[in-house]
Write a protein that holds these residues in place. Sequence first.
Motif, PDB file in Angstrom:
ATOM      1  N   LEU A  36     -17.652   0.894  -4.480  1.00 18.51           N
ATOM      2  CA  LEU A  36     -17.062   2.077  -3.881  1.00 18.51           C
ATOM      3  C   LEU A  36     -17.966   3.298  -4.056  1.00 18.51           C
ATOM      4  O   LEU A  36     -18.742   3.373  -5.002  1.00 18.51           O
ATOM      5  CB  LEU A  36     -15.701   2.375  -4.507  1.00 18.51           C
ATOM      6  CG  LEU A  36     -14.608   1.342  -4.270  1.00 18.51           C
ATOM      7  CD1 LEU A  36     -13.366   1.689  -5.074  1.00 18.51           C
ATOM      8  CD2 LEU A  36     -14.279   1.230  -2.799  1.00 18.51           C
ATOM      9  N   THR A  37     -17.833   4.240  -3.131  1.00 23.48           N
ATOM     10  CA  THR A  37     -18.596   5.484  -3.231  1.00 23.48           C
ATOM     11  C   THR A  37     -17.927   6.409  -4.241  1.00 23.48           C
ATOM     12  O   THR A  37     -16.781   6.190  -4.644  1.00 23.48           O
ATOM     13  CB  THR A  37     -18.670   6.206  -1.876  1.00 23.48           C
ATOM     14  OG1 THR A  37     -17.352   6.622  -1.518  1.00 23.48           O
ATOM     15  CG2 THR A  37     -19.253   5.313  -0.805  1.00 23.48           C
ATOM     16  N   LEU A  38     -18.626   7.456  -4.613  1.00 19.25           N
ATOM     17  CA  LEU A  38     -18.077   8.435  -5.543  1.00 19.25           C
ATOM     18  C   LEU A  38     -16.805   9.060  -4.978  1.00 19.25           C
ATOM     19  O   LEU A  38     -15.811   9.207  -5.684  1.00 19.25           O
ATOM     20  CB  LEU A  38     -19.110   9.517  -5.867  1.00 19.25           C
ATOM     21  CG  LEU A  38     -18.652  10.633  -6.792  1.00 19.25           C
ATOM     22  CD1 LEU A  38     -18.193  10.084  -8.140  1.00 19.25           C
ATOM     23  CD2 LEU A  38     -19.764  11.648  -6.984  1.00 19.25           C
ATOM     24  N   SER A  39     -16.810   9.400  -3.705  1.00 16.72           N
ATOM     25  CA  SER A  39     -15.634  10.010  -3.074  1.00 16.72           C
ATOM     26  C   SER A  39     -14.437   9.062  -3.092  1.00 16.72           C
ATOM     27  O   SER A  39     -13.305   9.476  -3.355  1.00 16.72           O
ATOM     28  CB  SER A  39     -15.936  10.410  -1.630  1.00 16.72           C
ATOM     29  OG  SER A  39     -16.930  11.387  -1.598  1.00 16.72           O
ATOM     30  N   GLU A  40     -14.674   7.799  -2.818  1.00 17.45           N
ATOM     31  CA  GLU A  40     -13.592   6.810  -2.833  1.00 17.45           C
ATOM     32  C   GLU A  40     -13.024   6.661  -4.243  1.00 17.45           C
ATOM     33  O   GLU A  40     -11.807   6.589  -4.425  1.00 17.45           O
ATOM     34  CB  GLU A  40     -14.093   5.467  -2.308  1.00 17.45           C
ATOM     35  CG  GLU A  40     -14.432   5.489  -0.834  1.00 17.45           C
ATOM     36  CD  GLU A  40     -15.185   4.264  -0.369  1.00 17.45           C
ATOM     37  OE1 GLU A  40     -15.009   3.894   0.803  1.00 17.45           O
ATOM     38  OE2 GLU A  40     -15.970   3.686  -1.160  1.00 17.45           O
ATOM     39  N   LEU A  41     -13.905   6.622  -5.228  1.00 16.85           N
ATOM     40  CA  LEU A  41     -13.455   6.517  -6.611  1.00 16.85           C
ATOM     41  C   LEU A  41     -12.656   7.748  -7.028  1.00 16.85           C
ATOM     42  O   LEU A  41     -11.641   7.638  -7.711  1.00 16.85           O
ATOM     43  CB  LEU A  41     -14.644   6.318  -7.549  1.00 16.85           C
ATOM     44  CG  LEU A  41     -15.298   4.937  -7.506  1.00 16.85           C
ATOM     45  CD1 LEU A  41     -16.638   4.961  -8.220  1.00 16.85           C
ATOM     46  CD2 LEU A  41     -14.381   3.899  -8.112  1.00 16.85           C
ATOM     47  N   GLN A  42     -13.107   8.928  -6.608  1.00 15.73           N
ATOM     48  CA  GLN A  42     -12.383  10.153  -6.931  1.00 15.73           C
ATOM     49  C   GLN A  42     -10.987  10.143  -6.329  1.00 15.73           C
ATOM     50  O   GLN A  42     -10.028  10.543  -6.990  1.00 15.73           O
ATOM     51  CB  GLN A  42     -13.156  11.381  -6.424  1.00 15.73           C
ATOM     52  CG  GLN A  42     -14.362  11.716  -7.245  1.00 15.73           C
ATOM     53  CD  GLN A  42     -15.170  12.853  -6.657  1.00 15.73           C
ATOM     54  OE1 GLN A  42     -15.302  12.980  -5.437  1.00 15.73           O
ATOM     55  NE2 GLN A  42     -15.736  13.678  -7.526  1.00 15.73           N
ATOM     56  N   ASN A  43     -10.856   9.675  -5.091  1.00 20.18           N
ATOM     57  CA  ASN A  43      -9.539   9.618  -4.452  1.00 20.18           C
ATOM     58  C   ASN A  43      -8.606   8.659  -5.175  1.00 20.18           C
ATOM     59  O   ASN A  43      -7.436   8.979  -5.402  1.00 20.18           O
ATOM     60  CB  ASN A  43      -9.678   9.221  -2.981  1.00 20.18           C
ATOM     61  CG  ASN A  43     -10.287  10.311  -2.142  1.00 20.18           C
ATOM     62  OD1 ASN A  43     -10.202  11.489  -2.476  1.00 20.18           O
ATOM     63  ND2 ASN A  43     -10.915   9.932  -1.050  1.00 20.18           N
TER      64      ASN A  43
END
Length: 57
Positions: A36-43
């Motif tokens: 997963l990307t950083l943005s996906e992980l943050q969400n």
Amino acid sequence: MTNRLRKGVETLKLFYINRLIESGLYNAADDDLHSLTLSELQNIFKKTFPPKNKLNN
């Protein structure tokens, strides 16, 4: 500068991944989590650990 930014992003991704694994929602061997990307992980992290509302404390 680029190497520092890349290292910072990877460190933050590992933080989110480790917290999600520790929560029991994900398995450490889950390759999808690591891709997963950083943005996906943050969400996902925000949904799993919603911020505490300081007004209600």
